[in-house]
Design a protein around this motif. Structure first.
Motif, mmCIF file in Angstrom:
data_model
loop_
_atom_site.group_PDB
_atom_site.id
_atom_site.type_symbol
_atom_site.label_atom_id
_atom_site.label_comp_id
_atom_site.label_asym_id
_atom_site.label_seq_id
_atom_site.Cartn_x
_atom_site.Cartn_y
_atom_site.Cartn_z
ATOM 1 N N HIS A 125 34.954 64.027 23.895
ATOM 2 C CA HIS A 125 33.643 64.546 24.298
ATOM 3 C C HIS A 125 32.709 64.653 23.096
ATOM 4 O O HIS A 125 31.513 64.353 23.206
ATOM 5 N N GLU A 126 33.232 65.030 21.963
ATOM 6 C CA GLU A 126 32.408 65.123 20.754
ATOM 7 C C GLU A 126 31.917 63.746 20.324
ATOM 8 O O GLU A 126 30.768 63.599 19.887
ATOM 9 N N ARG A 127 32.762 62.733 20.446
ATOM 10 C CA ARG A 127 32.323 61.372 20.130
ATOM 11 C C ARG A 127 31.230 60.924 21.095
ATOM 12 O O ARG A 127 30.267 60.255 20.701
ATOM 13 N N TYR A 128 31.390 61.298 22.345
ATOM 14 C CA TYR A 128 30.383 60.981 23.360
ATOM 15 C C TYR A 128 29.043 61.622 23.002
ATOM 16 O O TYR A 128 27.974 60.981 23.104
ATOM 17 N N LEU A 129 29.073 62.863 22.553
ATOM 18 C CA LEU A 129 27.846 63.564 22.167
ATOM 19 C C LEU A 129 27.189 62.907 20.960
ATOM 20 O O LEU A 129 25.957 62.798 20.895
ATOM 21 N N ASP A 130 27.988 62.444 20.015
ATOM 22 C CA ASP A 130 27.445 61.738 18.847
ATOM 23 C C ASP A 130 26.734 60.462 19.284
ATOM 24 O O ASP A 130 25.647 60.139 18.779
ATOM 25 N N THR A 131 27.345 59.747 20.218
ATOM 26 C CA THR A 131 26.744 58.512 20.726
ATOM 27 C C THR A 131 25.432 58.799 21.441
ATOM 28 O O THR A 131 24.429 58.100 21.251
ATOM 29 N N GLU A 132 25.446 59.829 22.275
ATOM 30 C CA GLU A 132 24.232 60.211 23.007
ATOM 31 C C GLU A 132 23.122 60.631 22.053
ATOM 32 O O GLU A 132 21.947 60.322 22.270
#
Length: 263
Positions: free
Chosen positions: A72-79
């Motif tokens: 989820h943290e990687r997803y937030l970085d991408t977003e």
């Protein structure tokens, strides 16, 4: 980022509030661009706020559950990178030049207003009082509709009204010196309380959307379990913020209702 977002909000609020008296030379095209800028800034800033909240909530979990949130943290970085790229595309050289032209036209309007205040001070102050009274009535009308069963979007609408009322008081403060200070603290407090509540509600909605798009099986189960704990913490924070607002709102409402600007 936050300061730019607030400046954009204030500019849009002024253009909206005084649209019936501002000259056509303030290009409506610029207003549309400011709207796009506000949306792009909101996307970035909202993600930043969410990531800060997420980090704080994550720290309350066990090490095992916290470790399951790496995806989820990687997803937030991408977003965040995607939202920042969209913002950068808006803040191009052409936009800066158009904004400078808008600022120059606004300065001309401000100079003309200064002369009008000198020549017809009573008329300008009378109009400002009417704007303030209209904003005050809007806040009180929306506030009267709020009860413990009101949905979050109704509280969000009240927050928008209060924010616009606050900006209006600040816009008109040079005309009435310190008299607007009677209502400003109440408006600011209400905006802060509802902002805390809105941040928690937005976090829950974001978590729900992310979970709905992820398969609830295999390696995702641990992540969904941990995210469920984060969502529970955010719901608790939302309830706490809403209860605090409900407790303080009668006094805030009374302060705004009692506020008047006499001749």
């Amino acid at each position: 980022m936050h300061r730019l977002r607030v400046a954009t909000r204030r500019t849009r609020s002024a253009l909206r509030t005084f649209r019936d008296v501002l000259p056509e030379s303030l290009d409506p095209g610029v207003r549309a661009e400011l709207r796009s800028l506000a949306r792009a800034l909101g996307a970035v800033r909202d993600l930043d706020v969410y990531r800060e909240r997420f980090a704080a909530m994550r720290s309350k979990l066990t090490a095992e559950d916290a470790a399951a949130l790496v995806r989820h943290e990687r997803y937030l970085d991408t977003e965040r990178r995607r939202a920042a790229a969209e913002l950068a595309a808006i803040l191009d050289e052409g936009f800066a030049e158009r904004l400078e032209g808008f600022a120059a036209r606004a300065a001309d309007v401000r100079a003309a207003d200064a002369r009008a205040i000198d020549a017809e001070g009573k008329t300008v102050r009378r109009a400002a009082r009417a704007y303030i009274e209209r904003g005050k009535k809007g806040v009180l009308k929306h506030g009267a509709r709020i009860d413990r069963h009101s949905p979050s979007d109704r509280l969000h609408a009240l927050r928008i009204r209060i924010k616009r009322f606050r900006y209006l008081l600040e816009f008109c403060s040079p005309l009435f010196e310190a008299r607007v200070e009677a209502a400003l603290p109440a408006a600011i407090r209400a905006q802060d309380l509802l902002g805390t509540y809105q941040d928690a509600c937005t976090a829950v909605a974001r978590l729900r959307g992310y979970a709905a798009a992820a398969p609830a099986k295999g390696e995702f189960r641990a992540e969904m379990f941990a995210l469920g704990q984060i969502a529970a913490l955010e719901r608790r924070a939302a309830r706490k913020a809403r209860n605090r607002f409900a407790k303080e709102w009668p006094a805030i409402e009374k302060a705004i209702e009692a506020f008047t600007i006499d001749d």
